[in-house]
Enzyme design. Structure first.
Site, PDB file in Angstrom:
ATOM      1  N   ASP A   1     -41.255 -16.712 -50.264  1.00 13.28           N
ATOM      2  CA  ASP A   1     -41.460 -15.316 -50.688  1.00 13.28           C
ATOM      3  C   ASP A   1     -40.347 -14.420 -50.124  1.00 13.28           C
ATOM      4  O   ASP A   1     -39.782 -13.591 -50.846  1.00 13.28           O
ATOM      5  CB  ASP A   1     -42.839 -14.843 -50.211  1.00 13.28           C
ATOM      6  CG  ASP A   1     -43.095 -13.386 -50.534  1.00 13.28           C
ATOM      7  OD1 ASP A   1     -43.368 -13.088 -51.706  1.00 13.28           O
ATOM      8  OD2 ASP A   1     -42.988 -12.534 -49.621  1.00 13.28           O
TER       9      ASP A   1
ATOM     10  N   LYS B   1     -37.353 -12.274 -52.192  1.00 11.41           N
ATOM     11  CA  LYS B   1     -37.018 -10.860 -51.958  1.00 11.41           C
ATOM     12  C   LYS B   1     -35.562 -10.710 -51.538  1.00 11.41           C
ATOM     13  O   LYS B   1     -34.869  -9.785 -51.981  1.00 11.41           O
ATOM     14  CB  LYS B   1     -37.951 -10.292 -50.881  1.00 11.41           C
ATOM     15  CG  LYS B   1     -39.406 -10.217 -51.335  1.00 11.41           C
ATOM     16  CD  LYS B   1     -40.334  -9.994 -50.153  1.00 11.41           C
ATOM     17  CE  LYS B   1     -41.777  -9.872 -50.581  1.00 11.41           C
ATOM     18  NZ  LYS B   1     -42.718  -9.974 -49.465  1.00 11.41           N
TER      19      LYS B   1
HETATM   20  N1  HSE Z   1     -47.265 -12.095 -49.580  1.00  7.87           N
HETATM   21  C1  HSE Z   1     -46.346 -11.015 -49.455  1.00  7.87           C
HETATM   22  C2  HSE Z   1     -46.121 -10.725 -47.990  1.00  7.87           C
HETATM   23  C3  HSE Z   1     -46.884  -9.789 -50.154  1.00  7.87           C
HETATM   24  O1  HSE Z   1     -46.906 -11.195 -47.163  1.00  7.87           O
HETATM   25  O2  HSE Z   1     -45.149 -10.050 -47.664  1.00  7.87           O
HETATM   26  C4  HSE Z   1     -45.894  -8.656 -50.186  1.00  7.87           C
HETATM   27  O3  HSE Z   1     -44.794  -8.976 -50.992  1.00  7.87           O
END
Ligand code: HSE
Ligand code: NAP
Length: 440
Positions: A203, A207
């Site tokens: 994740d 980003k």
């Molecule tokens: N799962 C992601 C986090 C949600 O914990 O940052 C926010 O993008």
């Protein structure tokens, strides 16, 4: 006041329900700022009968979310379903092809298909916005695209995953176990549907690849992000780091490097040791923070809630307000990545072999004579200079011992070589863990 901006909302989970609550709670001030009301006309999710703690009776229900953008009562679609492909991507494509704007919080989809979607949006002259996809409620995409648009960035780095930060800082404060703290982060709505995306660093890598594209005018290259998550970190690492003057944080970092006249892109997500006196050391819980080092702005620090319903909804609705204003002014939709897709540069991946820095290396070893000598011999042979070394006595009944060291500044490649030399050693009871120390 002008006609409302009519919104189709796909996904009524943590973020989707948050968007409905926010639009209802702040309707009057949003209408003033946007120049027109925001009106949800139709919603969709998997289960029509699920209790979501919100009243859905004012809205039409659409079983097939993929066709929402084709409805005559919709100006903009908000995609809050998730997943890089599947229904989210089908919805994004059909929406843009139908000539409607799209707002999404879906970093996986943008990291994998952002260029295709942006190209389609540019061709159709419709807005594609994804502020909520990076760092939750922090307006960092807007910050880089607009507020700091005049700068060249030497580095863009930060804490990009709220779940990991919540886990690391809670383990640090309470000494609690990884699995229990992860379950708590899930219950608070921070984690992805599959939390492996959080804890394995994917994740944050999604980003980072989006931020790097915006900061460096580069084509998104998610596959080139060198990614390590936090699942191998032990409570003992957190305690060792603390005794050495550091906290552990999952850091995403992007920069460009000039190699033989060619600009290359460095992108890495990795747990780092962060010195107590660095601003990122004080970022706790689900908070995110992004540092952008601009050549004229100096160091900019964007900090705020990185996950959760309210903060993420705030970023989604900010995108909707922008769209309402732009459509109100009859303005251009603009390039989703700041410059048109055709002008984004395809940058090669930077070679990390020559990078210099200090590292923390942790070994879990059998408690027997000669083991430490074997490890230090590998360091010597690879040319790694050790600044400090801690050996903790038996840490459990299996007679395992934790050996942690911090190296002097040197090439990262030498540390990698020392670890490689120890691969397969019968003295090691777990694979070694290397974490770099965040340089100021
Ligand atoms: N799962 C992601 C986090 C949600 O914990 O940052 C926010 O993008
Ligand atoms: P979530 O709570 O799991 O909600 C997902 C929603 O999508 C649910 O309403 C679900 O329907 C619906 N859905 C899932 N698969 C579907 C399908 N095949 N067909 C129709 N509907 C489907 O997820 P979330 O946390 O709100 O996240 C949504 C998006 O925002 C993701 O892209 C996520 O990465 C991103 N995001 C989340 C956060 C955060 O803090 N949570 C922060 C930033 C960005 P049912 O409810 O009926 O099952």
């Amino acid at each position: 006041m002008s006609e409302p901006l009519r919104i189709a909302l796909a996904g009524l989970g943590t973020v989707g329900a948050g968007v409905i609550r926010l639009i209802e709670a702040n309707a009057a001030l949003i209408a003033r700022r946007a120049g027109r009301p925001l009106q949800v006309t139709v919603v969709s999710a998997r289960d029509r009968n699920k209790d979501r703690g919100i009243d859905l009776s004012p809205y039409a229900w659409e079983d097939d979310m993929v066709i929402m953008g084709e409805r005559a009562d919709v100006d903009v679609v908000v995609e809050l379903v998730g997943g890089s492909d599947g229904p989210a991507l089908a919805l994004a494509r059909t929406t843009i092809e139908a000539g409607k704007g799209l707002v999404t919080a879906n970093k996986a989809m943008i990291a994998h298909h952002g260029l295709e979607l942006a190209q389609k949006a540019e061709a159709a002259a419709v807005p594609l916005k994804f502020e909520a996809a990076v760092a939750g409620g922090i307006p960092v995409i807007k910050g880089l695209r607009e507020g700091a648009a005049a700068n060249e960035f030497s580095r863009v780095y930060g804490i990009l995953n709220g779940t990991c930060n919540y886990i690391l800082s809670t383990m640090e404060d309470t000494g609690r176990d990884f699995a229990a703290v992860l379950a708590e982060a899930q219950a608070k709505g921070y984690a992805e549907a599959d939390p492996a995306f959080d804890i394995e660093g994917t994740d944050a890598a999604h980003k980072l690849s989006i931020l790097a594209a915006i900061a460096y005018g580069a084509k998104i290259d998610f596959a080139a992000v060198d990614t390590t998550g936090i699942s191998k970190i032990l409570a003992a690492d957190i305690a060792q780091a603390d005794s050495l003057g550091y906290v552990i944080r999952l850091i995403g970092m992007a920069s460009t490097e000039n190699s033989n006249g060619t600009e290359r892109l460095f992108q890495r997500v990795q747990p780092h040791l962060v010195p107590f006196d660095h601003p990122l050391a004080h970022v706790d819980g689900a908070t995110n923070a992004v540092v952008a080092e601009g050549n004229f702005s100096g160091r900019l620090l964007f900090q705020g809630a990185g996950a959760g319903d309210g903060p993420t909804a705030s970023a989604v609705v900010a995108d909707l307000i922008d769209i309402a204003r732009e459509m109100e002014r009859g303005g251009e939709a603009g390039a989703p990545f700041s410059v048109p897709v055709a002008e984004l540069v395809a940058m090669d991946r930077a070679d990390t072999g020559h990078r210099m820095g200090r590292s923390y290396i942790r070994f879990v070893v059998a408690d027997r004579p000669g083991v430490l000598a074997e490890i230090t011999a590998a360091m010597r042979d690879a040319g790694v200079s050790i600044e400090s070394l801690i050996q903790k006595g038996r840490h459990d009944e299996d007679g395992e011992v934790l050996v942690a060291m911090v190296t002097h500044e040197g090439p990262e490649s030498a540390v990698a070589e020392a670890v490689r030399m120890l691969e397969g050693s019968a003295s090691l009871t777990r694979a070694p863990l290397v974490m770099h120390i965040l340089a100021d």
